[in-house]
Design an enzyme around this catalytic site. Structure first.
Site, PDB file in Angstrom:
ATOM      1  N   HIS A 153      -1.163  10.460  -1.116  1.00  0.00           N
ATOM      2  CA  HIS A 153      -0.656  11.758  -1.585  1.00  0.00           C
ATOM      3  C   HIS A 153      -1.425  12.281  -2.802  1.00  0.00           C
ATOM      4  O   HIS A 153      -2.220  13.179  -2.684  1.00  0.00           O
ATOM      5  CB  HIS A 153       0.858  11.744  -1.884  1.00  0.00           C
ATOM      6  CG  HIS A 153       1.694  11.353  -0.717  1.00  0.00           C
ATOM      7  ND1 HIS A 153       1.720  12.080   0.440  1.00  0.00           N
ATOM      8  CD2 HIS A 153       2.531  10.291  -0.520  1.00  0.00           C
ATOM      9  CE1 HIS A 153       2.548  11.497   1.301  1.00  0.00           C
ATOM     10  NE2 HIS A 153       3.048  10.404   0.750  1.00  0.00           N
ATOM     11  N   TYR A 161       6.511  -1.263   6.006  1.00  0.00           N
ATOM     12  CA  TYR A 161       7.475  -1.872   5.083  1.00  0.00           C
ATOM     13  C   TYR A 161       8.818  -2.224   5.709  1.00  0.00           C
ATOM     14  O   TYR A 161       9.702  -2.746   5.032  1.00  0.00           O
ATOM     15  CB  TYR A 161       7.675  -0.993   3.834  1.00  0.00           C
ATOM     16  CG  TYR A 161       8.119   0.432   4.098  1.00  0.00           C
ATOM     17  CD1 TYR A 161       9.453   0.751   4.264  1.00  0.00           C
ATOM     18  CD2 TYR A 161       7.179   1.455   4.164  1.00  0.00           C
ATOM     19  CE1 TYR A 161       9.851   2.056   4.497  1.00  0.00           C
ATOM     20  CE2 TYR A 161       7.566   2.767   4.391  1.00  0.00           C
ATOM     21  CZ  TYR A 161       8.901   3.062   4.557  1.00  0.00           C
ATOM     22  OH  TYR A 161       9.284   4.358   4.791  1.00  0.00           O
ATOM     23  N   HIS A 178      -2.900   6.980   7.016  1.00  0.00           N
ATOM     24  CA  HIS A 178      -1.551   6.707   6.496  1.00  0.00           C
ATOM     25  C   HIS A 178      -0.510   7.068   7.543  1.00  0.00           C
ATOM     26  O   HIS A 178      -0.263   8.235   7.834  1.00  0.00           O
ATOM     27  CB  HIS A 178      -1.293   7.508   5.210  1.00  0.00           C
ATOM     28  CG  HIS A 178      -0.036   7.109   4.513  1.00  0.00           C
ATOM     29  ND1 HIS A 178       0.141   5.872   3.933  1.00  0.00           N
ATOM     30  CD2 HIS A 178       1.136   7.774   4.307  1.00  0.00           C
ATOM     31  CE1 HIS A 178       1.349   5.801   3.394  1.00  0.00           C
ATOM     32  NE2 HIS A 178       1.980   6.942   3.616  1.00  0.00           N
ATOM     33  N   ARG A 216       7.922   3.071  -8.061  1.00  0.00           N
ATOM     34  CA  ARG A 216       9.384   3.079  -8.076  1.00  0.00           C
ATOM     35  C   ARG A 216       9.915   1.778  -7.480  1.00  0.00           C
ATOM     36  O   ARG A 216      10.925   1.245  -7.904  1.00  0.00           O
ATOM     37  CB  ARG A 216       9.931   4.248  -7.241  1.00  0.00           C
ATOM     38  CG  ARG A 216       9.763   5.617  -7.853  1.00  0.00           C
ATOM     39  CD  ARG A 216      10.364   6.693  -6.957  1.00  0.00           C
ATOM     40  NE  ARG A 216       9.524   6.986  -5.808  1.00  0.00           N
ATOM     41  CZ  ARG A 216       9.846   6.765  -4.546  1.00  0.00           C
ATOM     42  NH1 ARG A 216      11.018   6.254  -4.249  1.00  0.00           N
ATOM     43  NH2 ARG A 216       9.016   7.068  -3.568  1.00  0.00           N
ATOM     44  N   HIS A 219       3.513   5.905   9.125  1.00  0.00           N
ATOM     45  CA  HIS A 219       4.732   5.091   9.251  1.00  0.00           C
ATOM     46  C   HIS A 219       5.212   5.369  10.679  1.00  0.00           C
ATOM     47  O   HIS A 219       5.864   6.395  10.926  1.00  0.00           O
ATOM     48  CB  HIS A 219       5.806   5.515   8.251  1.00  0.00           C
ATOM     49  CG  HIS A 219       5.349   5.545   6.821  1.00  0.00           C
ATOM     50  ND1 HIS A 219       5.103   4.404   6.100  1.00  0.00           N
ATOM     51  CD2 HIS A 219       5.080   6.581   5.985  1.00  0.00           C
ATOM     52  CE1 HIS A 219       4.706   4.737   4.869  1.00  0.00           C
ATOM     53  NE2 HIS A 219       4.681   6.049   4.777  1.00  0.00           N
ATOM     54  N   GLN A 242       8.656   6.764  11.849  1.00  0.00           N
ATOM     55  CA  GLN A 242       9.086   8.110  11.458  1.00  0.00           C
ATOM     56  C   GLN A 242       8.758   9.164  12.513  1.00  0.00           C
ATOM     57  O   GLN A 242       9.236  10.299  12.433  1.00  0.00           O
ATOM     58  CB  GLN A 242       8.491   8.468  10.087  1.00  0.00           C
ATOM     59  CG  GLN A 242       9.064   7.556   8.993  1.00  0.00           C
ATOM     60  CD  GLN A 242       8.526   7.857   7.607  1.00  0.00           C
ATOM     61  OE1 GLN A 242       7.954   8.912   7.378  1.00  0.00           O
ATOM     62  NE2 GLN A 242       8.700   6.925   6.686  1.00  0.00           N
ATOM     63  N   ASP A 269       1.158  10.388   8.176  1.00  0.00           N
ATOM     64  CA  ASP A 269       2.303   9.924   7.394  1.00  0.00           C
ATOM     65  C   ASP A 269       3.591   9.911   8.205  1.00  0.00           C
ATOM     66  O   ASP A 269       3.831   9.010   8.986  1.00  0.00           O
ATOM     67  CB  ASP A 269       2.407  10.794   6.131  1.00  0.00           C
ATOM     68  CG  ASP A 269       3.380  10.256   5.099  1.00  0.00           C
ATOM     69  OD1 ASP A 269       3.978   9.201   5.351  1.00  0.00           O
ATOM     70  OD2 ASP A 269       3.556  10.889   4.045  1.00  0.00           O
ATOM     71  N   GLU A 311       3.838  11.472  -5.386  1.00  0.00           N
ATOM     72  CA  GLU A 311       4.191  12.403  -4.314  1.00  0.00           C
ATOM     73  C   GLU A 311       5.203  13.423  -4.827  1.00  0.00           C
ATOM     74  O   GLU A 311       5.220  14.562  -4.380  1.00  0.00           O
ATOM     75  CB  GLU A 311       4.784  11.625  -3.124  1.00  0.00           C
ATOM     76  CG  GLU A 311       5.191  12.517  -1.949  1.00  0.00           C
ATOM     77  CD  GLU A 311       5.715  11.753  -0.749  1.00  0.00           C
ATOM     78  OE1 GLU A 311       5.907  10.531  -0.877  1.00  0.00           O
ATOM     79  OE2 GLU A 311       5.920  12.381   0.308  1.00  0.00           O
ATOM     80  N   HIS A 337       1.658   4.601  -2.545  1.00  0.00           N
ATOM     81  CA  HIS A 337       2.132   5.979  -2.687  1.00  0.00           C
ATOM     82  C   HIS A 337       2.042   6.341  -4.166  1.00  0.00           C
ATOM     83  O   HIS A 337       2.566   5.610  -5.011  1.00  0.00           O
ATOM     84  CB  HIS A 337       3.601   6.096  -2.258  1.00  0.00           C
ATOM     85  CG  HIS A 337       3.837   5.936  -0.781  1.00  0.00           C
ATOM     86  ND1 HIS A 337       4.600   4.921  -0.256  1.00  0.00           N
ATOM     87  CD2 HIS A 337       3.435   6.669   0.275  1.00  0.00           C
ATOM     88  CE1 HIS A 337       4.661   5.040   1.067  1.00  0.00           C
ATOM     89  NE2 HIS A 337       3.959   6.096   1.418  1.00  0.00           N
ATOM     90  N   HIS A 390       4.240  -0.425  -2.544  1.00  0.00           N
ATOM     91  CA  HIS A 390       4.862   0.751  -1.923  1.00  0.00           C
ATOM     92  C   HIS A 390       4.786   1.960  -2.839  1.00  0.00           C
ATOM     93  O   HIS A 390       4.353   3.038  -2.444  1.00  0.00           O
ATOM     94  CB  HIS A 390       6.325   0.482  -1.524  1.00  0.00           C
ATOM     95  CG  HIS A 390       6.986   1.718  -0.974  1.00  0.00           C
ATOM     96  ND1 HIS A 390       7.556   2.683  -1.795  1.00  0.00           N
ATOM     97  CD2 HIS A 390       7.106   2.183   0.284  1.00  0.00           C
ATOM     98  CE1 HIS A 390       8.011   3.676  -1.053  1.00  0.00           C
ATOM     99  NE2 HIS A 390       7.754   3.401   0.210  1.00  0.00           N
TER     100      HIS A 390
HETATM  101 ZN   LIG Z   1       3.987   7.309   3.279  1.00  0.00          ZN
END
Ligand SMILES: [Zn+2]
Length: 441
Positions: free
Chosen positions: A266, A120, A58, A205, A60, A63, A317, A232, A229, A202
């Site tokens: 998570h 994403y 996992h 939510r 991204h 980040q 992550d 989390e 996800h 994703h």
């Molecule tokens: Zn993530």
């Protein structure tokens, strides 16, 4: 044919084997012979403990630019998310290529041979697509190829700013507008020898239940891994319960998402029914402890999940650090803090999750093991440094899982190609520095 002689190697059993000869033809392992006391003349010597390729299930990639920028000050997951959106808003295809390829090089140096990129940031900041609607995804595939690592592009459907909430400005570039439009775009991404394409919801939510069902159906029809996800944050559970009377896991079950190809990312705040559902489905849970602690998410309890039949994998992550050894031991050590009990997960269980477990949940069941027919991924941890001094063949697996760091990785082969030699990668750390400076100003 190329031969490698490993002073010590972990072949998946309860202890390391001495003097392991690994023969490689092209990109695949053809034979593995333990108990060879001395290296044959033509063999390349891998001194240290050689492991199968590690999977980062996992990621991204963008980040990585946040490291050192979001750790200070006070706040919660939700205030961190605002800073993360600002970083996501600044990347463009050229700067993302530089950032992702150098981030993947950092991963390779940590022994990671396969990355699962949960992607994403699809479109321009206004939400309009690039000329090639898969421009950003293709940038990530190019980045992995240039860094010499295998990739599963886990293309995420992201439609809403929250349950019954419109997208916020910083979220516009994540959305395809509908799950059908998401599927049409993803249909255009091709797989290859080192690329697989998976799907993601994703979160419950950001994706409504009907759209989640569309994504799950796409993954099933195409026989692709599906990630989401899951739980989390407590607020995510509350929002789902308030709106639908179900937990995120319950909603995913209703959407037809839970099966052996599904990975819950998570799983920090699952209830007993969630754990049972994931276990019955034979799903995977990818725990990301270094990020979860950085974001004050809480401590996920993995022992009940494993007991229920859930497989484990690990991810870095947000890349607060990129260190698969730290990720693996954190699962055990954090659970000790939460339960007051030691020995929830042994070193071998953690190594299996970091290798075969991660690869399986990314759609590479043939990888993450040292055996005939497996891809020739060999990760060698040096044992001559100060951190691992005192090891012996009986203790070396525990010593490495509980004491090694990414900096102890000396050599990495991916598909038979040496990507890291003497701890160094062809992409220099200065490139990562420049790439981060370019997107943080
Ligand atoms: Zn993530």
């Amino acid at each position: 044919m190329t031969a490698y002689w490993c002073a010590l190697a972990w072949l998946g059993g309860e202890r390391a084997e001495s003097g392991v000869l690994v023969e490689v033809e092209g990109s695949a392992i053809t034979s593995v012979t333990p108990g060879e006391d001395s290296p044959p003349r033509d063999a390349t010597i891998l001194d240290g403990l050689t492991l199968p390729g590690l999977a980062n299930a996992h990621s991204h990639a963008f980040q990585r630019a946040l490291r050192g920028r979001t750790q200070r000050g006070r706040g919660t997951f939700w205030t961190w998310r605002e800073e993360m959106y600002r970083a996501a808003g600044r990347i463009e295809p050229d700067t993302y290529l530089a950032l992702a390829r150098a981030t993947y090089a950092e991963m390779a140096m940590a022994g990671i041979t396969t990355v699962g990129e949960f992607h994403y940031v699809h479109h321009t900041p206004s939400g309009a697509p690039y000329d090639d609607p898969n421009e950003m995804g293709r940038v990530l595939l190019a980045a992995a190829a240039q860094a010499g690592v295998r990739i599963t592009l886990i293309d995420a459907c992201y439609l809403h700013g929250g349950i019954d909430a419109p997208l916020e400005e910083g979220q516009r570039r994540f959305s395809d507008g509908s799950a059908e439009a998401w599927a049409e775009r993803v249909d255009d991404l091709d797989e290859s020898g080192s690329v697989r394409v998976g799907a993601a919801i994703h979160s419950m939510r950001a994706v409504d239940p009907d759209s989640a069902a569309t994504v799950a159906a796409w993954a099933r029809e195409h026989d692709r891994p599906l990630h989401a996800h899951v739980s989390e944050q407590p607020a995510e559970n509350e929002a789902c319960r308030d709106a639908y009377g179900r937990t995120p896991t319950g909603l995913l079950a209703d959407a037809g998402a839970l099966d052996a190809s599904f990975t819950a990312i998570h799983g920090t705040h699952l209830d007993a029914a969630d754990v049972a559902m994931l276990g019955e489905a034979g799903s995977c849970c990818c725990v990301c402890p270094t990020t979860e602690r950085d974001l004050a998410d809480g401590i996920g309890r993995m022992r009940p999940l494993v007991d229920a039949g859930v497989r484990l994998a690990f991810g870095s992550d947000s890349h607060a650090v990129i260190d698969p050894f730290e990720e693996a031991r954190a699962v055990e050590l954090d659970e000790r803090l939460a339960t007051g009990e030691r020995g929830n997960h042994g070193a071998v269980e953690l190594l299996r999750a970091a290798t075969a477990g991660g690869h399986a949940c990314l759609g590479w069941p043939e990888a993450g093991r040292i055996g005939p027919g497996a891809p020739a991924d060999l990760v060698t941890v040096a044992l001559d440094g100060v951190r691992l001094a005192g090891y012996d063949a009986d203790t070396v697996l525990d010593a490495v899982v509980f004491g090694a760091t990414a900096a102890d990785v000396r050599s990495v082969l991916v598909d038979g190609v040496q990507v890291v030699r003497d701890g160094r990668h062809g992409i220099a750390p200065s490139e990562l520095h420049e790439a981060i400076r370019a997107v943080t100003g």
